[in-house]
Design a protein around this motif. Structure first.
Motif, PDB file in Angstrom:
ATOM      1  N   VAL A  65      19.822  58.309   3.108  1.00 60.33           N
ATOM      2  CA  VAL A  65      19.882  57.087   2.310  1.00 60.33           C
ATOM      3  C   VAL A  65      21.324  56.931   1.852  1.00 60.33           C
ATOM      4  O   VAL A  65      21.867  57.783   1.149  1.00 60.33           O
ATOM      5  N   HIS A  67      24.191  54.991  -0.195  1.00 54.45           N
ATOM      6  CA  HIS A  67      24.250  54.187  -1.420  1.00 54.45           C
ATOM      7  C   HIS A  67      25.698  53.825  -1.736  1.00 54.45           C
ATOM      8  O   HIS A  67      26.624  54.574  -1.426  1.00 54.45           O
ATOM      9  N   SER A  74      21.077  50.438  -1.592  1.00 56.25           N
ATOM     10  CA  SER A  74      20.834  51.636  -0.803  1.00 56.25           C
ATOM     11  C   SER A  74      20.299  51.227   0.562  1.00 56.25           C
ATOM     12  O   SER A  74      19.494  50.299   0.668  1.00 56.25           O
TER      13      SER A  74
END
Length: 431
Positions: A65, A67, A74
Motif C-alpha cells: 500500500v 501512501h 493510498s
C-alpha cells in the motif's frame, strides 16, 4: 472406486497445504535538511507477502500500500502474483514476477529483466523494481543451472514526472510518438560452480526502459524563430553479461559486467502521411557497465562492503537523414544516455560505493552507513541510519541522506540532488 481415491487424494493434499504470510508496516517522514520542509513523495506504508504451498506447487503474492501525505491518498499495488512449480529437475514460474540476476549487491548491470521504480530509487534489492508478466524456467544439470525468462508484455521505468521534490526527472511526462512495436523480451542465463567460485553467463534481448529521440520536425514559430520538435520512442537493446562470486581468504569478491548493444528500431512510417520536414535519427551504440565488489566482516562483526561502479561508451554510430528522400543531413548529435542498465549510472560514469553495518545490544541496535564518491567530477553521497528495536518485531529508525555537488556545475547530478538531502524518521512493525 477410482473417483473416490482421486477425491481422497485431493482432499489429503489440500489438508497438507500451508498458508504463510509476512508483512511490514512502515510509516515514515522525510524532512529536507536545507529548510526543514517535508518531502512529499509516495512511500510503501504496508508490505505484505502471502504464499500458499501445496506439495511442489506455490502460489505467491507480494503487495504493498503506497501512501503520500500531501494528497492524503493510498494506492494498493500488487507487485507480484505468480504460480511456481518445483519438480526434481528445476522450477517453473508463471505470472507477474520480479527477477534477480547478477552477483553484486544492489547494482547489477546484468539484471535488466524488470523496469525500475524511481520513486523507490534508494530501496535495496527488489524493492526498487517493477514486476512484469513473464514465464521463467530453470533446469538443473549437475553443477549447471540454465534459466530462461520470457516477457510477452513490455513495461517502462516508473519515473516521478512533475514531482518538484525529486530533482532528477523531467517536469512533465513526455509524449511517446513511437510505442514499442515488438514487445516480446527474453533472456537466458547459465550458472555453474567451479571449486569455491560461482560463475554466470547471460544474454537478454529487449527494449530500453526510458525513451530516446527517434525523429525530429524542424518548424518556424510565430516569432520567426526556428524550433526543433522531437518525437520519442524506445531503442532495442541486447545485453551480454558475466558475473561471479569467489573467495580470497576472509574476503568475498563479487563482480559482474555487461556489454550493451543498442540501436534505433526500424520505424513503420506511413509513406502517404510522412511530413516533408521529418528527419530520422539512427543510433547504434555499444557501451559497457561493470561492478567489482569486495566484502569483509571484522572480528567485531562489522560488515564492510566496497563497490567500484563504472560505465563506458565503446562505439558510437549516428546518422541523421530525411525520411522521404533518405538523404543524409549534418545535424548535431547530443550526449548519449543509456536506456538500460544499473540506475546508479545516472550519477557517475565511475564511482566508489562503500557500505558498512553492525549491531549491538543483542541485535537490538543497528547502525548502517553508506558513502558514494564520484571519481570523474565533484560529487558525494553520504547516508547513515540508526535503528533501535525495543521489542520483538518493532524497530524505530532515524536516517540521514546527504548530497554534495559542484556549485559551479548546475548540470552535475549530485548538485541537482543537493536539495533532496533529508532526514528520515520511521517506524517498522513486522508480522
Amino acid at each position: 472406486m477410482k473417483k473416490i481415491l482421486l477425491i481422497l487424494s485431493s482432499s489429503f493434499s489440500f489438508m497438507n497445504a500451508q498458508l504463510n504470510y509476512a508483512g511490514e508496516i512502515n510509516p515514515l517522514v522525510m524532512t529536507r535538511t536545507s529548510d526543514q520542509s517535508q518531502i512529499n513523495l509516495p512511500f510503501r506504508l504496508l508490505s505484505l507477502d502471502v504464499g500458499y504451498t501445496m506439495g511442489a506447487i506455490d502460489i505467491k503474492t507480494v503487495s504493498s500500500v503506497e501512501h503520500r501525505y500531501d494528497k492524503s491518498e493510498s494506492v494498493y499495488d500488487l507487485r507480484e502474483v505468480y504460480l511456481a512449480y518445483y519438480p526434481d529437475w528445476g522450477e517453473v514460474k508463471i505470472g507477474k514476477q520480479i527477477h534477480a540476476w547478477g552477483a553484486a549487491d544492489g547494482n547489477n548491470p546484468t539484471d535488466n529483466l524488470n523496469p525500475y521504480d524511481y520513486y523507490h530509487f534508494f530501496q535495496p534489492g527488489t524493492g526498487r523494481k517493477i514486476g512484469t508478466m513473464s514465464m521463467a524456467t530453470k533446469l538443473y544439470f549437475g553443477n549447471y543451472q540454465i534459466e530462461g525468462v520470457f516477457i510477452p508484455k513490455y513495461k517502462t521505468n516508473r519515473m516521478p514526472f512533475g514531482e518538484k521534490d525529486f530533482p532528477l526527472v523531467i517536469v512533465e511526462e513526455p509524449k511517446i510518438d513511437y510505442p514499442v512495436d515488438d514487445e516480446l523480451e527474453f533472456g537466458i542465463r547459465i550458472q555453474t560452480t567451479v571449486g569455491e567460485s560461482d560463475f554466470g553467463l547471460s544474454i537478454f534481448s529487449g527494449n530500453d526502459r526510458t525513451p530516446s529521440v527517434l525523429t525530429i520536425t524542424p518548424t518556424i514559430d510565430n516569432s520567426g524563430q526556428r524550433r526543433i520538435i522531437p518525437q520519442l520512442g524506445y531503442r532495442t537493446t541486447t545485453v551480454w553479461g558475466l558475473d561471479f562470486v569467489t573467495f580470497a581468504g576472509d574476503f568475498t569478491v563479487r563482480g559482474e559486467g555487461a556489454i550493451f548493444k543498442t540501436r534505433t528500431p526500424l520505424l513503420k512510417l506511413n509513406l502517404f502521411k510522412i511530413p516533408d520536414n521529418l528527419y530520422e535519427f539512427h543510433q547504434e551504440v555499444v557501451y559497457s557497465q561493470y561492478v567489482l565488489q569486495v566484502e569483509y566482516t571484522t572480528e567485531a562483526d562489522i560488515i564492510i562492503s566496497a563497490q567500484f561502479i563504472g560505465s563506458n561508451v565503446m562505439k558510437e554510430n549516428y546518422d541523421w537523414y530525411h525520411s522521404l528522400s533518405r538523404e543524409l543531413v549534418d545535424f548535431p548529435v547530443g550526449e548519449f544516455h543509456a536506456g538500460m542498465g544499473t540506475p546508479f549510472a545516472l550519477f557517475a560514469e565511475k564511482a566508489i560505493l562503500i557500505n558498512s553495518s553492525t549491531v549491538f545490544m543483542d541485535d537490538r541496535l543497528e547502525i548502517k552507513g553508506t558513502a558514494m564518491v564520484n571519481l570523474d567530477e565533484t560529487g558525494y553521497m553520504i547516508s547513515t541510519s540508526l535503528g533501535y528495536s525495543p521489542w520483538i518485531n518493532w524497530k524505530f529508525e532515524m536516517g540521514l541522506l546527504h548530497f554534495i555537488g559542484d556549485k559551479n556545475d548546475v548540470e552535475n547530478a549530485f548538485t541537482l540532488m543537493e536539495d533532496f538531502s533529508h532526514l528520515r524518521v520511521g517506524m517498522f512493525y513486522n508480522f
